[in-house]
Design a protein around this motif. Structure first.
Motif, PDB file in Angstrom:
ATOM      1  N   SER A   1      67.556  43.628-126.097  1.00  9.87           N
ATOM      2  CA  SER A   1      66.143  43.440-125.816  1.00  9.87           C
ATOM      3  C   SER A   1      65.925  42.857-124.422  1.00  9.87           C
ATOM      4  O   SER A   1      64.811  42.512-124.063  1.00  9.87           O
ATOM      5  N   HIS A   2      66.999  42.730-123.659  1.00 11.60           N
ATOM      6  CA  HIS A   2      66.866  42.253-122.286  1.00 11.60           C
ATOM      7  C   HIS A   2      67.152  43.393-121.331  1.00 11.60           C
ATOM      8  O   HIS A   2      68.210  44.037-121.419  1.00 11.60           O
ATOM      9  N   ILE A   3      66.188  43.629-120.437  1.00  7.35           N
ATOM     10  CA  ILE A   3      66.275  44.790-119.554  1.00  7.35           C
ATOM     11  C   ILE A   3      67.537  44.787-118.705  1.00  7.35           C
ATOM     12  O   ILE A   3      68.128  45.836-118.460  1.00  7.35           O
ATOM     13  N   ILE A   4      68.007  43.602-118.365  1.00 12.75           N
ATOM     14  CA  ILE A   4      69.175  43.560-117.473  1.00 12.75           C
ATOM     15  C   ILE A   4      70.422  44.107-118.172  1.00 12.75           C
ATOM     16  O   ILE A   4      71.266  44.754-117.566  1.00 12.75           O
ATOM     17  N   VAL A   5      70.485  43.864-119.494  1.00 13.28           N
ATOM     18  CA  VAL A   5      71.640  44.352-120.256  1.00 13.28           C
ATOM     19  C   VAL A   5      71.600  45.873-120.348  1.00 13.28           C
ATOM     20  O   VAL A   5      72.592  46.563-120.061  1.00 13.28           O
TER      21      VAL A   5
ATOM     22  N   GLN B   1      73.822  36.930-117.780  1.00 13.76           N
ATOM     23  CA  GLN B   1      73.881  38.045-118.732  1.00 13.76           C
ATOM     24  C   GLN B   1      74.826  39.136-118.255  1.00 13.76           C
ATOM     25  O   GLN B   1      75.596  39.698-119.036  1.00 13.76           O
ATOM     26  N   LEU B   2      74.734  39.433-116.940  1.00 15.71           N
ATOM     27  CA  LEU B   2      75.611  40.478-116.401  1.00 15.71           C
ATOM     28  C   LEU B   2      77.069  40.087-116.535  1.00 15.71           C
ATOM     29  O   LEU B   2      77.909  40.898-116.936  1.00 15.71           O
TER      30      LEU B   2
ATOM     31  N   PHE C   1      65.514  49.205-123.987  1.00 12.04           N
ATOM     32  CA  PHE C   1      64.959  47.854-123.897  1.00 12.04           C
ATOM     33  C   PHE C   1      63.563  47.794-124.532  1.00 12.04           C
ATOM     34  O   PHE C   1      63.282  46.943-125.382  1.00 12.04           O
TER      35      PHE C   1
ATOM     36  N   PHE D   1      63.117  36.063-127.702  1.00 14.09           N
ATOM     37  CA  PHE D   1      63.844  36.610-126.550  1.00 14.09           C
ATOM     38  C   PHE D   1      64.274  35.518-125.579  1.00 14.09           C
ATOM     39  O   PHE D   1      64.865  35.782-124.550  1.00 14.09           O
TER      40      PHE D   1
ATOM     41  N   PRO E   1      60.793  36.079-120.797  1.00 14.89           N
ATOM     42  CA  PRO E   1      62.257  35.900-120.719  1.00 14.89           C
ATOM     43  C   PRO E   1      63.050  37.142-120.284  1.00 14.89           C
ATOM     44  O   PRO E   1      63.936  37.014-119.443  1.00 14.89           O
ATOM     45  N   PRO E   2      62.745  38.360-120.809  1.00 13.31           N
ATOM     46  CA  PRO E   2      63.567  39.500-120.379  1.00 13.31           C
ATOM     47  C   PRO E   2      63.442  39.809-118.887  1.00 13.31           C
ATOM     48  O   PRO E   2      64.267  40.514-118.344  1.00 13.31           O
ATOM     49  N   PHE E   3      62.390  39.305-118.259  1.00  8.70           N
ATOM     50  CA  PHE E   3      62.214  39.586-116.831  1.00  8.70           C
ATOM     51  C   PHE E   3      62.532  38.369-115.960  1.00  8.70           C
ATOM     52  O   PHE E   3      62.150  38.307-114.810  1.00  8.70           O
TER      53      PHE E   3
ATOM     54  N   LEU F   1      78.067  40.202-120.192  1.00  6.83           N
ATOM     55  CA  LEU F   1      78.119  41.599-120.641  1.00  6.83           C
ATOM     56  C   LEU F   1      79.372  42.267-120.099  1.00  6.83           C
ATOM     57  O   LEU F   1      80.073  42.966-120.830  1.00  6.83           O
TER      58      LEU F   1
ATOM     59  N   PHE G   1      69.788  36.685-115.063  1.00  8.28           N
ATOM     60  CA  PHE G   1      70.486  37.968-114.882  1.00  8.28           C
ATOM     61  C   PHE G   1      71.979  37.797-114.628  1.00  8.28           C
ATOM     62  O   PHE G   1      72.798  38.508-115.221  1.00  8.28           O
TER      63      PHE G   1
END
Lengths: 249, 180
Positions: free
Chosen positions: A112-116, B32-33, A177, A9, B22-24, B36, B29
């Motif tokens: 797998s990334h919460i922000i996405v 990625q935003l 997620f 990740f 990493p996801p947090f 995306l 952010f």
């Protein structure tokens, strides 16, 4: 490090970019967003380019995905909901393909990334709120006031409804997620067991069969989850859109 | 259990790399935003402007085509039904007219036969009447002649037997008295 289940990740900056102190680097996540979008769009455009009256296999696949989402949306939000079809279709295809690409070894799982996932669910809830007020005006607030409730219970019910509405984007994003994250960690852990047990000699190799079987089974399960989570996300999107279209329930 | 131990084991490694899971990691952010938004925006645009109209076009054309084919089939069926009905109708008519023709000709033939029979019967009756009349005449004539012959014979017989002669008027009178 090869055995680290979190490593997959990790974001790597492929093209470091920085604007005004904000890091907007093109990362492996960005790369797989691009890959997902490019592959899906290219496939759908290529598959439908024949415009065959009798569909080819690929065209039939594109038509099936279209009709799958269309019937989901029509069932969930009625025929008025069809104006949101491009959004629901894009969300479903994006999440589905991103999830499935995540199943390839060494591929990054965008979802797998919460922000996405949170951004995607905020897109849905934002659409619901904006369109709900645009179409129904203040009547959209009837969403929080179920009919046929005794006046005594009203404040409590309204509070519950508001909390449930606010928790929607959270539950929507966390569900996707967490499923992706947990699935990939589990897969990696079991696959890691195979490697570490094999290092213990003959007996270890014999025992390593068990986590190997588990890994194979989990891979199958993860493919199911990849589809199911995209489906669940799309179905819930349809249901929330239905609230925007018909707030009084 | 496995997961939690693995998690614990790797948490350190992850922390070692960036300090957070990493996801947090909020520092990622923005990137990625942004990406995306760009990629999903392009995807949405392509879906709504190219793919969806195209697929709905394909499905619409197919639906229209099927509807049209069904309509065409329905129309052809109606046509064939109509043709069948017309055929049946004509057959019935032909049968009826054949029947009536037969009836007419039968009636006509019968009428002609009747007429002919009537004519020939009339002719025969006429001939019969004429013959009867002729027979009557001949009979009368013969009877008349019989009177004459009888008179002559009487005169001869009287002359032979009695000798002498009787007046012809008297003989005639006597003959007439016998024959009448």
């Amino acid at each position: 490090m090869a055995n680290d289940p979190i490593h997959q990740f990790q974001l790597n900056k492929l093209i470091p970019l920085d604007i005004g102190g904000t890091d907007i680097s093109f990362t492996n996540s960005s790369l797989f967003m691009v890959v997902t979008v490019a592959a899906t769009a290219a496939f759908l455009i290529w598959a439908t380019s024949g415009r065959g009256l009798i569909p080819s296999r690929t065209q039939s696949l594109a038509e099936m995905s279209y009709e799958f989402v269309a019937s989901m949306l029509r069932d969930g939000a009625g025929s008025e909901g069809m104006k949101f079809f491009p959004m629901v279709f894009s969300l479903f295809m994006f999440i589905l393909v991103a999830n499935l690409f995540g199943m390839f070894p060494y591929f990054f799982t965008v979802t797998s990334h919460i922000i996405v996932t949170f951004a995607l669910s905020m897109l849905v809830i934002g659409t619901v709120v904006v369109y709900g007020f645009y179409k129904n005006g203040i009547g959209f607030l009837k969403l929080f006031v179920p009919s046929g409730i005794p006046a005594v219970l009203m404040p409590l019910v309204i509070m519950i409804e508001v909390i449930s509405f606010i928790s929607r984007p959270i539950s929507l994003s966390v569900r996707l997620f967490a499923n992706m994250l947990a699935g990939h960690i589990t897969l990696k852990v079991f696959a890691g067991f195979v490697v570490s047990l094999s290092g213990l000699g003959a007996a270890g190799i014999g025992i390593a069969i068990l986590p190997l079987i588990m890994t194979v089974a989990l891979t199958g399960l993860e493919f199911l989850v990849a589809f199911l989570q995209a489906y669940v996300f799309a179905v819930l999107t349809c249901m929330y859109l239905n609230d925007a279209l018909h707030p009084s329930h | 259990m496995f997961i939690s131990t693995a998690f614990a084991a790797t948490e350190e490694a992850a922390h070692g790399a960036t300090g957070v899971f990493p996801p947090f990691d909020p520092s990622s952010f923005a990137s990625q935003l942004l990406w995306l938004a760009i990629t999903f925006g392009i995807f949405y645009y392509l879906m709504s402007k190219v793919v969806i109209p195209r697929i709905s076009g394909i499905l619409g054309v197919r639906r229209d085509r099927i509807t049209r084919d069904l309509d065409e089939a329905q129309r052809l069926k109606e046509e064939s039904d109509a043709a069948l009905a017309a055929y049946e109708q004509e057959l019935t008519e032909a049968r009826n007219s054949a029947h009536s023709i037969a009836q007419t000709s039968k009636d006509k033939a019968k009428a002609e036969a009747d007429e002919k029979r009537a004519t020939s019967e009339a002719a025969l009756n006429e001939k019969l009447a004429a013959s009867e009349k002729q027979i009557a005449t001949i009979k009368a004539k013969a009877l008349g002649e019989v009177d004459g012959i009888a008179s002559v014979a009487v005169a001869e017989i009287v002359k032979e037997l009695v000798g002498g002669s009787i007046s012809k008027a008297e003989i005639d009178k006597a003959v007439a008295a016998v024959t009448r």
